[in-house]
Design a protein around this motif. Sequence first.
Motif, PDB file in Angstrom:
ATOM      1  N   THR A  57       0.828  -1.204   0.000  1.00  0.00           N
ATOM      2  CA  THR A  57       0.000   0.000   0.000  1.00  0.00           C
ATOM      3  C   THR A  57       0.865   1.257   0.000  1.00  0.00           C
ATOM      4  OG1 THR A  57      -1.748  -1.182   1.192  1.00  0.00           O
ATOM      5  CG2 THR A  57      -1.850   1.204   1.236  1.00  0.00           C
ATOM      6  N   ASP A  58       1.938   1.258   0.775  1.00  0.00           N
ATOM      7  CA  ASP A  58       2.827   2.410   0.838  1.00  0.00           C
ATOM      8  C   ASP A  58       3.543   2.635  -0.487  1.00  0.00           C
ATOM      9  OD1 ASP A  58       2.032   2.779   3.428  1.00  0.00           O
ATOM     10  OD2 ASP A  58       3.941   2.204   4.337  1.00  0.00           O
ATOM     11  N   LYS A  59       3.973   1.567  -1.132  1.00  0.00           N
ATOM     12  CA  LYS A  59       4.640   1.707  -2.427  1.00  0.00           C
ATOM     13  C   LYS A  59       3.682   2.278  -3.469  1.00  0.00           C
ATOM     14  CE  LYS A  59       8.249  -1.734  -1.825  1.00  0.00           C
ATOM     15  NZ  LYS A  59       8.818  -3.012  -2.246  1.00  0.00           N
ATOM     16  N   VAL A  60       2.451   1.820  -3.462  1.00  0.00           N
ATOM     17  CA  VAL A  60       1.445   2.355  -4.384  1.00  0.00           C
ATOM     18  C   VAL A  60       1.207   3.834  -4.077  1.00  0.00           C
ATOM     19  CG1 VAL A  60      -0.988   2.247  -5.059  1.00  0.00           C
ATOM     20  CG2 VAL A  60       0.336   0.132  -4.828  1.00  0.00           C
ATOM     21  N   GLY A  61       1.113   4.172  -2.789  1.00  0.00           N
ATOM     22  CA  GLY A  61       0.899   5.562  -2.399  1.00  0.00           C
ATOM     23  C   GLY A  61       2.039   6.468  -2.812  1.00  0.00           C
ATOM     24  N   ARG A  62       3.265   6.007  -2.631  1.00  0.00           N
ATOM     25  CA  ARG A  62       4.426   6.807  -3.049  1.00  0.00           C
ATOM     26  C   ARG A  62       4.433   6.993  -4.564  1.00  0.00           C
ATOM     27  NH1 ARG A  62       7.126   3.817   1.130  1.00  0.00           N
ATOM     28  NH2 ARG A  62       7.827   2.295  -0.397  1.00  0.00           N
ATOM     29  N   LYS A  64       1.851   6.989  -6.577  1.00  0.00           N
ATOM     30  CA  LYS A  64       0.778   7.936  -6.915  1.00  0.00           C
ATOM     31  C   LYS A  64       1.216   9.362  -6.596  1.00  0.00           C
ATOM     32  CE  LYS A  64      -3.945   9.247  -6.002  1.00  0.00           C
ATOM     33  NZ  LYS A  64      -4.970   9.279  -5.003  1.00  0.00           N
ATOM     34  N   ASP A  65       1.838   9.563  -5.438  1.00  0.00           N
ATOM     35  CA  ASP A  65       2.311  10.896  -5.059  1.00  0.00           C
ATOM     36  C   ASP A  65       3.324  11.425  -6.071  1.00  0.00           C
ATOM     37  OD1 ASP A  65       0.688  10.867  -2.841  1.00  0.00           O
ATOM     38  OD2 ASP A  65       2.307  10.507  -1.405  1.00  0.00           O
ATOM     39  N   ARG A  66       4.231  10.564  -6.514  1.00  0.00           N
ATOM     40  CA  ARG A  66       5.233  10.988  -7.510  1.00  0.00           C
ATOM     41  C   ARG A  66       4.549  11.382  -8.820  1.00  0.00           C
ATOM     42  NH1 ARG A  66       8.377   6.934  -5.114  1.00  0.00           N
ATOM     43  NH2 ARG A  66       7.691   5.367  -6.599  1.00  0.00           N
ATOM     44  N   GLU A  67       3.548  10.612  -9.219  1.00  0.00           N
ATOM     45  CA  GLU A  67       2.841  10.886 -10.462  1.00  0.00           C
ATOM     46  C   GLU A  67       2.055  12.194 -10.365  1.00  0.00           C
ATOM     47  OE1 GLU A  67      -0.901   8.881 -12.660  1.00  0.00           O
ATOM     48  OE2 GLU A  67       0.736   7.507 -12.207  1.00  0.00           O
ATOM     49  N   VAL A  68       1.355  12.382  -9.267  1.00  0.00           N
ATOM     50  CA  VAL A  68       0.514  13.562  -9.087  1.00  0.00           C
ATOM     51  C   VAL A  68       1.347  14.821  -8.891  1.00  0.00           C
ATOM     52  CG1 VAL A  68      -1.162  14.648  -7.530  1.00  0.00           C
ATOM     53  CG2 VAL A  68      -1.467  12.274  -8.213  1.00  0.00           C
ATOM     54  N   HIS A  69       2.401  14.713  -8.101  1.00  0.00           N
ATOM     55  CA  HIS A  69       3.187  15.889  -7.744  1.00  0.00           C
ATOM     56  C   HIS A  69       4.471  16.038  -8.548  1.00  0.00           C
ATOM     57  CE1 HIS A  69       0.434  16.614  -4.494  1.00  0.00           C
ATOM     58  NE2 HIS A  69       0.611  15.388  -4.059  1.00  0.00           N
ATOM     59  N   ALA A  72      10.696  13.538  -8.380  1.00  0.00           N
ATOM     60  CA  ALA A  72      11.732  12.706  -8.982  1.00  0.00           C
ATOM     61  C   ALA A  72      12.404  11.840  -7.925  1.00  0.00           C
ATOM     62  CB  ALA A  72      12.757  13.592  -9.670  1.00  0.00           C
ATOM     63  N   GLY A  73      11.819  11.747  -6.767  1.00  0.00           N
ATOM     64  CA  GLY A  73      12.412  10.981  -5.681  1.00  0.00           C
ATOM     65  C   GLY A  73      13.304  11.862  -4.829  1.00  0.00           C
ATOM     66  N   GLY A  74      14.073  11.258  -3.956  1.00  0.00           N
ATOM     67  CA  GLY A  74      14.946  12.003  -3.061  1.00  0.00           C
ATOM     68  C   GLY A  74      14.256  12.276  -1.740  1.00  0.00           C
TER      69      GLY A  74
END
Length: 90
Positions: A57-62, A64-69, A72-74
Amino acid sequence: MSDAGRKDFSDKLKEGVTPDSTKSTQQKVKETFTDTGDKIARGVQPDDQKSAGQEFTDKVGRSKDREVHGSAGGSILDKTKDALGLGDKH
């Protein structure tokens, strides 16, 4: 099932399928508060210390957050340094 102190997947699912137009202001505020707390917990606890369901669930959430916002990580610290012009100058 969720790890201690985390928002349960079934609660997230119910909140996601219920239209905001049918939610009270109190429900929206509660969801915002619990979502923020869950995101903080998601970032603090390493994936290898989570249950398989919570890790997924956390990996999916991260993701989604990367896609929406457009992230680029970090780390948050790295992003803050970059925003202030103090990041890596290579």
